[in-house]
Scaffold this motif. Sequence first.
Motif, PDB file in Angstrom:
ATOM      1  N   GLU A 198       0.827  -1.210   0.000  1.00  0.00           N
ATOM      2  CA  GLU A 198       0.000   0.000   0.000  1.00  0.00           C
ATOM      3  C   GLU A 198       0.864   1.265   0.000  1.00  0.00           C
ATOM      4  OE1 GLU A 198      -3.717   2.025   2.440  1.00  0.00           O
ATOM      5  OE2 GLU A 198      -3.009   0.042   3.027  1.00  0.00           O
ATOM      6  N   LEU A 199       1.865   1.296   0.852  1.00  0.00           N
ATOM      7  CA  LEU A 199       2.719   2.479   0.947  1.00  0.00           C
ATOM      8  C   LEU A 199       3.619   2.644  -0.273  1.00  0.00           C
ATOM      9  CD1 LEU A 199       3.595   2.108   4.706  1.00  0.00           C
ATOM     10  CD2 LEU A 199       2.305   3.988   3.685  1.00  0.00           C
ATOM     11  N   ALA A 200       4.182   1.546  -0.761  1.00  0.00           N
ATOM     12  CA  ALA A 200       5.049   1.625  -1.944  1.00  0.00           C
ATOM     13  C   ALA A 200       4.265   2.114  -3.157  1.00  0.00           C
ATOM     14  CB  ALA A 200       5.698   0.268  -2.222  1.00  0.00           C
ATOM     15  N   GLY A 201       2.986   1.776  -3.213  1.00  0.00           N
ATOM     16  CA  GLY A 201       2.145   2.260  -4.310  1.00  0.00           C
ATOM     17  C   GLY A 201       2.023   3.772  -4.314  1.00  0.00           C
ATOM     18  N   VAL A 202       1.922   4.351  -3.133  1.00  0.00           N
ATOM     19  CA  VAL A 202       1.850   5.810  -3.029  1.00  0.00           C
ATOM     20  C   VAL A 202       3.176   6.426  -3.457  1.00  0.00           C
ATOM     21  CG1 VAL A 202       1.495   7.783  -1.491  1.00  0.00           C
ATOM     22  CG2 VAL A 202       0.096   5.722  -1.209  1.00  0.00           C
ATOM     23  N   VAL A 203       4.279   5.866  -2.973  1.00  0.00           N
ATOM     24  CA  VAL A 203       5.597   6.392  -3.338  1.00  0.00           C
ATOM     25  C   VAL A 203       5.827   6.239  -4.834  1.00  0.00           C
ATOM     26  CG1 VAL A 203       8.095   6.166  -3.013  1.00  0.00           C
ATOM     27  CG2 VAL A 203       6.563   6.055  -1.034  1.00  0.00           C
ATOM     28  N   ALA A 204       5.385   5.132  -5.408  1.00  0.00           N
ATOM     29  CA  ALA A 204       5.535   4.936  -6.852  1.00  0.00           C
ATOM     30  C   ALA A 204       4.757   5.996  -7.624  1.00  0.00           C
ATOM     31  CB  ALA A 204       5.076   3.535  -7.245  1.00  0.00           C
ATOM     32  N   GLU A 205       3.596   6.347  -7.121  1.00  0.00           N
ATOM     33  CA  GLU A 205       2.771   7.368  -7.779  1.00  0.00           C
ATOM     34  C   GLU A 205       3.438   8.736  -7.768  1.00  0.00           C
ATOM     35  OE1 GLU A 205      -1.585   9.490  -7.132  1.00  0.00           O
ATOM     36  OE2 GLU A 205      -1.289   7.439  -6.402  1.00  0.00           O
ATOM     37  N   PHE A 206       4.072   9.102  -6.659  1.00  0.00           N
ATOM     38  CA  PHE A 206       4.663  10.425  -6.509  1.00  0.00           C
ATOM     39  C   PHE A 206       6.161  10.446  -6.765  1.00  0.00           C
ATOM     40  CE2 PHE A 206       0.678  10.805  -4.364  1.00  0.00           C
ATOM     41  CZ  PHE A 206       0.292  12.121  -4.548  1.00  0.00           C
ATOM     42  N   GLY A 207       6.783   9.266  -6.793  1.00  0.00           N
ATOM     43  CA  GLY A 207       8.231   9.180  -6.911  1.00  0.00           C
ATOM     44  C   GLY A 207       8.876   9.471  -5.568  1.00  0.00           C
ATOM     45  N   VAL A 208      10.109   9.002  -5.392  1.00  0.00           N
ATOM     46  CA  VAL A 208      10.803   9.231  -4.129  1.00  0.00           C
ATOM     47  C   VAL A 208      10.984  10.727  -3.886  1.00  0.00           C
ATOM     48  CG1 VAL A 208      12.982   8.899  -2.876  1.00  0.00           C
ATOM     49  CG2 VAL A 208      11.936   6.974  -4.083  1.00  0.00           C
ATOM     50  N   ASP A 209      11.484  11.442  -4.892  1.00  0.00           N
ATOM     51  CA  ASP A 209      11.709  12.880  -4.724  1.00  0.00           C
ATOM     52  C   ASP A 209      10.410  13.626  -4.433  1.00  0.00           C
ATOM     53  OD1 ASP A 209      14.449  12.628  -5.156  1.00  0.00           O
ATOM     54  OD2 ASP A 209      14.277  12.989  -7.312  1.00  0.00           O
ATOM     55  N   GLY A 210       9.363  13.288  -5.175  1.00  0.00           N
ATOM     56  CA  GLY A 210       8.074  13.945  -4.973  1.00  0.00           C
ATOM     57  C   GLY A 210       7.486  13.662  -3.600  1.00  0.00           C
ATOM     58  N   THR A 211       7.672  12.421  -3.124  1.00  0.00           N
ATOM     59  CA  THR A 211       7.164  12.059  -1.802  1.00  0.00           C
ATOM     60  C   THR A 211       7.928  12.789  -0.717  1.00  0.00           C
ATOM     61  OG1 THR A 211       6.506   9.876  -2.643  1.00  0.00           O
ATOM     62  CG2 THR A 211       6.669  10.128  -0.251  1.00  0.00           C
ATOM     63  N   VAL A 212       9.254  12.848  -0.859  1.00  0.00           N
ATOM     64  CA  VAL A 212      10.070  13.580   0.115  1.00  0.00           C
ATOM     65  C   VAL A 212       9.645  15.046   0.150  1.00  0.00           C
ATOM     66  CG1 VAL A 212      12.404  14.419   0.618  1.00  0.00           C
ATOM     67  CG2 VAL A 212      12.053  12.014   0.011  1.00  0.00           C
ATOM     68  N   GLU A 213       9.485  15.632  -1.018  1.00  0.00           N
ATOM     69  CA  GLU A 213       9.110  17.045  -1.097  1.00  0.00           C
ATOM     70  C   GLU A 213       7.719  17.298  -0.524  1.00  0.00           C
ATOM     71  OE1 GLU A 213       8.180  20.262  -4.561  1.00  0.00           O
ATOM     72  OE2 GLU A 213       9.982  19.022  -4.826  1.00  0.00           O
TER      73      GLU A 213
END
Length: 141
Positions: free
Chosen positions: A24-39
């Motif tokens: 579930e969480l990796a799906g969100v990170v995949a959607e936003f990308g690592v950089d986008g999620t961090v930001e």
Amino acid sequence: MLYDAHDDPEGATRGDLLAAYAEELAGVVAEFGVDGTVEATGLDRGTVEAIAAGEVADVRLADAATVLALVEDASPEDLAFEVRDHLMMEMVTAILDVDTIAANIEPDLTGQEVQQAIEGRTRLTLGELAAIQALVAERKG
């Protein structure tokens, strides 16, 4: 939501639940990308990279809720509260107290530590959440 991430939460093991949380969480990170999620979240890169890699056992519930808030219509605080509230309600249904939980799960926590984690007064990792949730499901079954 994390408490129902697994298709069969009633029969899931700690490992099954962790895998479901990770997906579930990796799906969100995949959607936003690592950089986008961090930001977007302000979380540290190491935490987001661990989530992207499916290594979520040491991720705190608060951080997981921050990631989930990117796709849910609620604040991270409300999402974490909902998970903890659901867990407490399940404990009541299973007739489990914090001391019994502490005696029957890995990691090694005291009853007081379990109580504080469930109440949100101290950190609750997803590994701890999965262990508690699996025990509750086992006792309910």
